[in-house]
Design an enzyme around this catalytic site. Structure first.
Site, PDB file in Angstrom:
ATOM      1  N   LYS A 267       0.845  -1.195   0.000  1.00 61.52           N
ATOM      2  CA  LYS A 267       0.000   0.000   0.000  1.00 61.52           C
ATOM      3  C   LYS A 267       0.885   1.252   0.000  1.00 61.52           C
ATOM      4  CE  LYS A 267      -3.947  -1.824   2.634  1.00 61.52           C
ATOM      5  NZ  LYS A 267      -4.982  -1.642   1.593  1.00 61.52           N
ATOM      6  N   ARG A 341     -10.364 -11.630   1.907  1.00 56.12           N
ATOM      7  CA  ARG A 341     -11.234 -12.674   1.354  1.00 56.12           C
ATOM      8  C   ARG A 341     -10.560 -14.042   1.419  1.00 56.12           C
ATOM      9  NH1 ARG A 341     -11.520  -9.357  -4.162  1.00 56.12           N
ATOM     10  NH2 ARG A 341     -11.279  -7.723  -2.592  1.00 56.12           N
TER      11      ARG A 341
HETATM   12  N1  BES Z   1      -8.135  -3.780   4.352  1.00 54.46           N
HETATM   13  C1  BES Z   1      -8.324  -3.353   3.029  1.00 54.46           C
HETATM   14  C2  BES Z   1      -9.625  -2.609   2.810  1.00 54.46           C
HETATM   15  C3  BES Z   1      -9.788  -1.307   3.554  1.00 54.46           C
HETATM   16  C4  BES Z   1      -9.533  -0.110   2.924  1.00 54.46           C
HETATM   17  C5  BES Z   1     -10.252  -1.300   4.853  1.00 54.46           C
HETATM   18  C6  BES Z   1      -9.701   1.078   3.581  1.00 54.46           C
HETATM   19  C7  BES Z   1     -10.429  -0.099   5.512  1.00 54.46           C
HETATM   20  C8  BES Z   1     -10.165   1.084   4.888  1.00 54.46           C
HETATM   21  C9  BES Z   1      -8.317  -4.560   2.094  1.00 54.46           C
HETATM   22  O1  BES Z   1      -7.553  -5.633   2.490  1.00 54.46           O
HETATM   23  C10 BES Z   1      -7.781  -4.080   0.786  1.00 54.46           C
HETATM   24  O2  BES Z   1      -6.646  -3.725   0.756  1.00 54.46           O
HETATM   25  N2  BES Z   1      -8.607  -4.091  -0.237  1.00 54.46           N
HETATM   26  C11 BES Z   1      -8.211  -3.665  -1.525  1.00 54.46           C
HETATM   27  C12 BES Z   1      -8.746  -4.648  -2.511  1.00 54.46           C
HETATM   28  C13 BES Z   1      -8.183  -4.470  -3.907  1.00 54.46           C
HETATM   29  C14 BES Z   1      -6.714  -4.816  -3.926  1.00 54.46           C
HETATM   30  C15 BES Z   1      -8.948  -5.347  -4.842  1.00 54.46           C
HETATM   31  C16 BES Z   1      -8.812  -2.285  -1.755  1.00 54.46           C
HETATM   32  O3  BES Z   1      -9.924  -2.032  -1.288  1.00 54.46           O
HETATM   33  O4  BES Z   1      -8.142  -1.440  -2.341  1.00 54.46           O
HETATM   34 MN    MN Z   2      -5.519  -5.443   1.852  1.00 56.67          MN
END
Ligand code: BES
Ligand code: MN
Ligand code: ZN
Length: 491
Positions: A267, A341
């Site tokens: 990230k 997931r």
């Molecule tokens: N934990 C994150 C989602 C999230 C984002 C929670 C902001 C709380 C606040 C999750 O694991 C994630 O990173 N999701 C990605 C999915 C994508 C790579 C398909 C996302 O939402 O960007």
């Molecule tokens: Mn994630």
């Protein structure tokens, strides 16, 4: 654990009002009627309340709003909080008034003059829910010496009986908030499991599955997420069998990523610290189990949380890797940041194989896309079964916890097709929350009523929410507790 403020219910004692320290709250109806204790306060303050009303202060106040008179003459208290509230206000409005009072409360004691109200317990619950601060890591801990709350009511015994299960739920909410707020160097997977083990004292049967057990069960998806971290992956299981013997339980499954760096699909730096709340689903499951145990719910409920840390390292899962789930389906990991997931898929499968649940609800801070869609007001609700879904939506509404149903369908599922494996873990930018739900549904057995709650937008919020100061909200504990109370309890 942060303890909710102590609330005591007593008879109305008009002669005590003048001498109490801290804050005193009185209730005034929107059309300016003073009840018995308010009339006494008005007399003690030489008509301050009446003057306030004459000046039209109530005109721009809504039911549940509060105006404060500071250092009122005639009272020993440092503040007189005047609450605008209909005497027979409904539960949520009464709670809203309590939340407004709880917001004002610091370390001082509070006296609530609620003898003429229909729902004094809801006011008290509102105060308790809002009077929360996570100061585990502050040298100057405010919560070390909280002033207590005394509520003068018409019938203290009835109020006490009504308040006991509410306090249990508030404690559950606080446990969730404490977990969600905790930094990831403190709340490791091991520390999380230890806090769950401690709940064995409440009568919960707790089992911790360690990495060797997870390997034996074939949980290759979950293990692939945690393999880059020095913290061991775990699944914690909490059983509360307070219902009829042999009745299939409700299963609650939570995503417990104690920190989500994204893994090799790292990230960006800005805001990454927020991913300390990525165990929010597991936090809600744990808090709900605590509430059910504390109030000795007559229901069979089992809570399962997948505890992992998503880190980049020489041993981390790579984009393009293919892993095998406990179900047997293979997954192509396109993006290691779509890890939640993967964790849920194996825990959900394990929950169904082990418990044959009557229903299954998973909770996860799963997608950023749900925040784009619904903001911080509503969690995303996905389901394969209208009856259980509608029951949940009603429970959430009754508790003032926002929840909005989202669509699912085959076309979305098509987006998860992989060239080389049974499925891939991301479906592209479009409908990101829905394709995540579709991925999960592949791990729901035919005939199991299931709800997926995407709580990424509601688990922790940067401004005040209806029941909590900014930060961890505890969203979902009250709704799930009510769902259990209304639909899963033996008579
Ligand atoms: N934990 C994150 C989602 C999230 C984002 C929670 C902001 C709380 C606040 C999750 O694991 C994630 O990173 N999701 C990605 C999915 C994508 C790579 C398909 C996302 O939402 O960007
Ligand atoms: Mn994630
Ligand atoms: Zn995540």
């Amino acid at each position: 654990m942060t303890k909710p403020v102590t609330v005591t219910f007593t008879d109305l004692a008009l002669d005590d009002i003048a001498g109490v320290a801290g804050r005193v709250a009185v209730f005034v109806t929107p059309d300016g009627k003073l009840d018995k204790p308010a009339r006494r306060v008005n007399r003690l303050t030489k008509g301050a309340l009446a003057r306030m009303i004459e000046e039209g202060v109530l005109e721009d106040m809504k039911d549940g709003d509060v105006k404060t008179l500071a250092w009122p003459s005639g009272l020993a208290a440092k503040a007189l909080d005047v609450v605008c509230l209909e005497r027979n206000a409904d539960a949520l409005t009464a709670r809203k008034a309590g939340v407004a009072l709880g917001k004002l409360k610091e370390r001082e004691p509070m006296l609530i003059l609620a003898s003429q109200l229909r729902r004094p317990v809801d006011v008290a619950q509102g105060i308790a829910l809002r009077a929360y601060a996570f100061d585990d890591h502050k040298s100057d801990r405010k919560t070390d010496a909280p002033g207590d709350v005394t509520v003068m009511v018409a019938n203290p015994e009835t109020a006490r009986a009504e308040a006991a299960p509410r306090l249990a739920v508030t404690e559950g909410v606080f446990m969730t908030r404490d977990l969600v707020s905790a930094p990831a160097n403190h709340l490791t997977t091991t520390e999380f499991a230890n806090r769950i083990k401690d709940m064995g004292d409440l009568g919960l049967k707790v089992t911790i599955l360690e990495e060797a057990d997870l390997e034996k069960h074939g949980m290759g998806c979950l293990l692939s997420v945690g393999q880059g971290s020095v913290s061991p992956s775990k699944v914690a299981v909490m059983e509360w069998m307070g219902g009829n013997k042999g009745d299939a339980p409700l299963a609650l499954v939570g995503k417990g990523v104690v920190f989500d760096t994204g893994g090799i699909s790292l990230k960006p730096a800005a805001g990454m610290e927020d991913m300390t709340m990525d165990m929010g689903g597991a936090g809600v499951v744990t808090g709900t189990m605590r509430a059910l145990a504390l109030r000795k719910a007559k229901a069979n409920v089992v809570g399962l949380v997948g505890l992992v840390e998503n880190m980049p390292s020489g041993n981390a899962t790579r984009p393009g890797d293919v892993v095998t789930s406990m179900k047997g389906d293979t997954v192509e990991v396109i993006n290691t940041d779509a890890e939640g997931r993967l964790v849920l898929a194996d825990v959900m499968w394990y929950a169904q194989k082990t418990y044959k649940p009557a229903g299954m609800i998973d909770l996860a801070t799963l997608t950023g896309a749900i925040i784009i869609g619904l903001g911080h007001e509503n969690a995303g609700v996905f389901s394969n079964d209208d009856p259980i879904c509608n029951k949940f939506l009603r429970a959430a509404e009754a508790e003032g916890e926002g929840a909005w149903r989202m669509p699912m369908g085959r076309a979305y599922d098509e987006m998860l097709k992989s060239q080389i494996a049974d499925v891939k873990n991301v479906g592209g930018r479009a409908a990101g929350s829905i394709t995540a739900a579709q991925f999960l549904q592949r791990f729901v057995t035919e005939g199991t009523p299931w709800i997926h709650l995407d709580i990424a937008g509601v688990a922790s919020v940067k401004s005040d929410t209806p029941h909590a100061p900014k930060g961890a909200s505890g969203w979902g504990v009250m709704a799930l507790n009510r769902l259990v109370a209304d639909h899963f309890e033996a008579d």
